[in-house]
Design a protein around this motif. Structure first.
Motif, PDB file in Angstrom:
ATOM      1  N   LEU A  17     -29.050   0.195   3.010  1.00  0.00           N
ATOM      2  CA  LEU A  17     -28.272   0.969   2.043  1.00  0.00           C
ATOM      3  C   LEU A  17     -26.774   0.792   2.296  1.00  0.00           C
ATOM      4  O   LEU A  17     -26.292   1.008   3.415  1.00  0.00           O
ATOM      5  N   LEU A  18     -26.036   0.436   1.259  1.00  0.00           N
ATOM      6  CA  LEU A  18     -24.590   0.267   1.380  1.00  0.00           C
ATOM      7  C   LEU A  18     -23.926   1.577   1.814  1.00  0.00           C
ATOM      8  O   LEU A  18     -23.011   1.569   2.645  1.00  0.00           O
ATOM      9  N   VAL A  19     -24.402   2.693   1.295  1.00  0.00           N
ATOM     10  CA  VAL A  19     -23.813   3.983   1.657  1.00  0.00           C
ATOM     11  C   VAL A  19     -24.002   4.276   3.148  1.00  0.00           C
ATOM     12  O   VAL A  19     -23.112   4.829   3.794  1.00  0.00           O
ATOM     13  N   TRP A  20     -25.133   3.872   3.704  1.00  0.00           N
ATOM     14  CA  TRP A  20     -25.348   4.068   5.143  1.00  0.00           C
ATOM     15  C   TRP A  20     -24.434   3.136   5.943  1.00  0.00           C
ATOM     16  O   TRP A  20     -23.802   3.552   6.919  1.00  0.00           O
ATOM     17  N   LYS A  21     -24.349   1.870   5.525  1.00  0.00           N
ATOM     18  CA  LYS A  21     -23.502   0.901   6.232  1.00  0.00           C
ATOM     19  C   LYS A  21     -22.044   1.363   6.266  1.00  0.00           C
ATOM     20  O   LYS A  21     -21.387   1.318   7.308  1.00  0.00           O
ATOM     21  N   ARG A  22     -21.556   1.813   5.118  1.00  0.00           N
ATOM     22  CA  ARG A  22     -20.159   2.237   5.039  1.00  0.00           C
ATOM     23  C   ARG A  22     -19.913   3.511   5.841  1.00  0.00           C
ATOM     24  O   ARG A  22     -18.878   3.642   6.491  1.00  0.00           O
ATOM     25  N   SER A  23     -20.864   4.436   5.804  1.00  0.00           N
ATOM     26  CA  SER A  23     -20.680   5.684   6.558  1.00  0.00           C
ATOM     27  C   SER A  23     -20.760   5.429   8.067  1.00  0.00           C
ATOM     28  O   SER A  23     -20.011   6.035   8.851  1.00  0.00           O
ATOM     29  N   ALA A  32     -10.753   5.651  16.950  1.00  0.00           N
ATOM     30  CA  ALA A  32      -9.410   6.211  16.778  1.00  0.00           C
ATOM     31  C   ALA A  32      -9.170   7.414  17.687  1.00  0.00           C
ATOM     32  O   ALA A  32      -8.042   7.646  18.130  1.00  0.00           O
ATOM     33  N   PHE A  33     -10.213   8.176  17.971  1.00  0.00           N
ATOM     34  CA  PHE A  33     -10.055   9.390  18.775  1.00  0.00           C
ATOM     35  C   PHE A  33     -10.573   9.236  20.205  1.00  0.00           C
ATOM     36  O   PHE A  33     -10.657  10.223  20.937  1.00  0.00           O
ATOM     37  N   SER A  34     -10.852   8.015  20.611  1.00  0.00           N
ATOM     38  CA  SER A  34     -11.433   7.804  21.939  1.00  0.00           C
ATOM     39  C   SER A  34     -10.521   8.279  23.069  1.00  0.00           C
ATOM     40  O   SER A  34     -11.009   8.669  24.126  1.00  0.00           O
ATOM     41  N   HIS A  35      -9.228   8.277  22.840  1.00  0.00           N
ATOM     42  CA  HIS A  35      -8.294   8.696  23.886  1.00  0.00           C
ATOM     43  C   HIS A  35      -7.664  10.063  23.622  1.00  0.00           C
ATOM     44  O   HIS A  35      -6.755  10.468  24.345  1.00  0.00           O
ATOM     45  N   SER A  36      -8.149  10.746  22.596  1.00  0.00           N
ATOM     46  CA  SER A  36      -7.576  12.055  22.262  1.00  0.00           C
ATOM     47  C   SER A  36      -7.867  13.069  23.364  1.00  0.00           C
ATOM     48  O   SER A  36      -8.971  13.131  23.897  1.00  0.00           O
ATOM     49  N   ARG A  37      -6.852  13.860  23.658  1.00  0.00           N
ATOM     50  CA  ARG A  37      -7.020  14.889  24.686  1.00  0.00           C
ATOM     51  C   ARG A  37      -7.345  16.250  24.060  1.00  0.00           C
ATOM     52  O   ARG A  37      -7.615  17.202  24.785  1.00  0.00           O
ATOM     53  N   ASP A  38      -7.295  16.316  22.724  1.00  0.00           N
ATOM     54  CA  ASP A  38      -7.681  17.549  22.035  1.00  0.00           C
ATOM     55  C   ASP A  38      -9.196  17.478  21.808  1.00  0.00           C
ATOM     56  O   ASP A  38      -9.672  17.018  20.783  1.00  0.00           O
ATOM     57  N   PHE A  39      -9.924  17.921  22.813  1.00  0.00           N
ATOM     58  CA  PHE A  39     -11.378  17.748  22.799  1.00  0.00           C
ATOM     59  C   PHE A  39     -12.063  18.537  21.683  1.00  0.00           C
ATOM     60  O   PHE A  39     -13.078  18.096  21.156  1.00  0.00           O
ATOM     61  N   GLY A  40     -11.504  19.672  21.296  1.00  0.00           N
ATOM     62  CA  GLY A  40     -12.091  20.442  20.201  1.00  0.00           C
ATOM     63  C   GLY A  40     -12.015  19.692  18.891  1.00  0.00           C
ATOM     64  O   GLY A  40     -13.018  19.544  18.180  1.00  0.00           O
ATOM     65  N   PHE A  41     -10.829  19.200  18.553  1.00  0.00           N
ATOM     66  CA  PHE A  41     -10.656  18.453  17.306  1.00  0.00           C
ATOM     67  C   PHE A  41     -11.441  17.146  17.350  1.00  0.00           C
ATOM     68  O   PHE A  41     -12.130  16.791  16.381  1.00  0.00           O
ATOM     69  N   LYS A  42     -11.344  16.455  18.469  1.00  0.00           N
ATOM     70  CA  LYS A  42     -12.059  15.185  18.641  1.00  0.00           C
ATOM     71  C   LYS A  42     -13.562  15.385  18.443  1.00  0.00           C
ATOM     72  O   LYS A  42     -14.218  14.611  17.729  1.00  0.00           O
ATOM     73  N   ASP A  43     -14.107  16.421  19.059  1.00  0.00           N
ATOM     74  CA  ASP A  43     -15.538  16.701  18.942  1.00  0.00           C
ATOM     75  C   ASP A  43     -15.921  16.991  17.494  1.00  0.00           C
ATOM     76  O   ASP A  43     -16.914  16.464  16.989  1.00  0.00           O
ATOM     77  N   GLN A  44     -15.126  17.807  16.811  1.00  0.00           N
ATOM     78  CA  GLN A  44     -15.450  18.208  15.442  1.00  0.00           C
ATOM     79  C   GLN A  44     -15.390  17.029  14.473  1.00  0.00           C
ATOM     80  O   GLN A  44     -16.291  16.837  13.664  1.00  0.00           O
ATOM     81  N   ILE A  45     -14.337  16.231  14.558  1.00  0.00           N
ATOM     82  CA  ILE A  45     -14.180  15.129  13.593  1.00  0.00           C
ATOM     83  C   ILE A  45     -15.189  14.010  13.852  1.00  0.00           C
ATOM     84  O   ILE A  45     -15.711  13.407  12.922  1.00  0.00           O
ATOM     85  N   THR A  46     -15.503  13.761  15.121  1.00  0.00           N
ATOM     86  CA  THR A  46     -16.501  12.721  15.396  1.00  0.00           C
ATOM     87  C   THR A  46     -17.898  13.195  15.013  1.00  0.00           C
ATOM     88  O   THR A  46     -18.702  12.415  14.488  1.00  0.00           O
ATOM     89  N   ARG A  47     -18.195  14.466  15.234  1.00  0.00           N
ATOM     90  CA  ARG A  47     -19.514  14.989  14.856  1.00  0.00           C
ATOM     91  C   ARG A  47     -19.728  14.952  13.348  1.00  0.00           C
ATOM     92  O   ARG A  47     -20.803  14.585  12.877  1.00  0.00           O
ATOM     93  N   SER A  48     -18.726  15.368  12.590  1.00  0.00           N
ATOM     94  CA  SER A  48     -18.902  15.363  11.131  1.00  0.00           C
ATOM     95  C   SER A  48     -19.036  13.939  10.607  1.00  0.00           C
ATOM     96  O   SER A  48     -19.826  13.682   9.701  1.00  0.00           O
ATOM     97  N   SER A  49     -18.297  13.002  11.196  1.00  0.00           N
ATOM     98  CA  SER A  49     -18.423  11.610  10.739  1.00  0.00           C
ATOM     99  C   SER A  49     -19.802  11.053  11.077  1.00  0.00           C
ATOM    100  O   SER A  49     -20.413  10.349  10.270  1.00  0.00           O
ATOM    101  N   LEU A  50     -20.290  11.365  12.260  1.00  0.00           N
ATOM    102  CA  LEU A  50     -21.613  10.898  12.682  1.00  0.00           C
ATOM    103  C   LEU A  50     -22.726  11.514  11.835  1.00  0.00           C
ATOM    104  O   LEU A  50     -23.747  10.890  11.563  1.00  0.00           O
ATOM    105  N   SER A  51     -22.507  12.736  11.395  1.00  0.00           N
ATOM    106  CA  SER A  51     -23.503  13.462  10.612  1.00  0.00           C
ATOM    107  C   SER A  51     -23.798  12.789   9.270  1.00  0.00           C
ATOM    108  O   SER A  51     -24.915  12.859   8.766  1.00  0.00           O
ATOM    109  N   ILE A  52     -22.812  12.134   8.704  1.00  0.00           N
ATOM    110  CA  ILE A  52     -23.009  11.499   7.389  1.00  0.00           C
ATOM    111  C   ILE A  52     -24.086  10.416   7.479  1.00  0.00           C
ATOM    112  O   ILE A  52     -25.114  10.497   6.796  1.00  0.00           O
ATOM    113  N   ALA A  53     -23.865   9.428   8.323  1.00  0.00           N
ATOM    114  CA  ALA A  53     -24.836   8.328   8.456  1.00  0.00           C
ATOM    115  C   ALA A  53     -26.178   8.829   8.979  1.00  0.00           C
ATOM    116  O   ALA A  53     -27.237   8.368   8.546  1.00  0.00           O
TER     117      ALA A  53
END
Length: 113
Positions: A6-12, A22-43
């Motif tokens: 599925l193209l939608v899965w590949k793109r997500s 992009a956030f691998s070196h972020s020290r704001d662990f709360g924001f980093k955790d939230q944004i990576t979790r929501s992105s991972l949730s899509i796919a």
């Protein structure tokens, strides 16, 4: 056909990988955790929904993925506002979440009875 086709899965999945990088070196662990979790949730929800046995279940999980797109888009806007995400990169990601939302909506429409 499998969810990996599925193209939608590949793109997500690609978007999630970009955000993780992009956030691998972020020290704001709360924001980093939230944004990576929501992105991972899509796919993840696309994959889980695709593997379900009924169209009703598929639509439910695709709807979860669509909701995660909105959640991620919100976090991107906030990230741009607080200087965590460069405007150009943020706008690219916002556009991608909008495209994914449209793709998911179309996919859901084809499955609704």
């Amino acid at each position: 056909m499998k969810f990996e086709d599925l193209l939608v899965w590949k793109r997500s999945a690609r978007l999630s990988a970009e955000i993780y990088q992009a956030f691998s070196h972020s020290r704001d662990f709360g924001f980093k955790d939230q944004i990576t979790r929501s992105s991972l949730s899509i796919a993840s929800n696309i994959a889980e929904g695709y593997e379900r046995d009924s169209d009703k279940d598929r639509v439910k999980f695709f709807s979860y993925a669509k909701g995660s797109c909105a959640e991620l888009r919100t976090q991107i806007y906030i990230g741009m506002e607080i200087g965590y995400i460069e405007k150009a990169q943020g706008q690219k990601w916002v556009g991608e979440t909008q495209a994914l939302t449209k793709m998911l909506y179309s996919l859901m429409k084809t499955l609704r009875i």
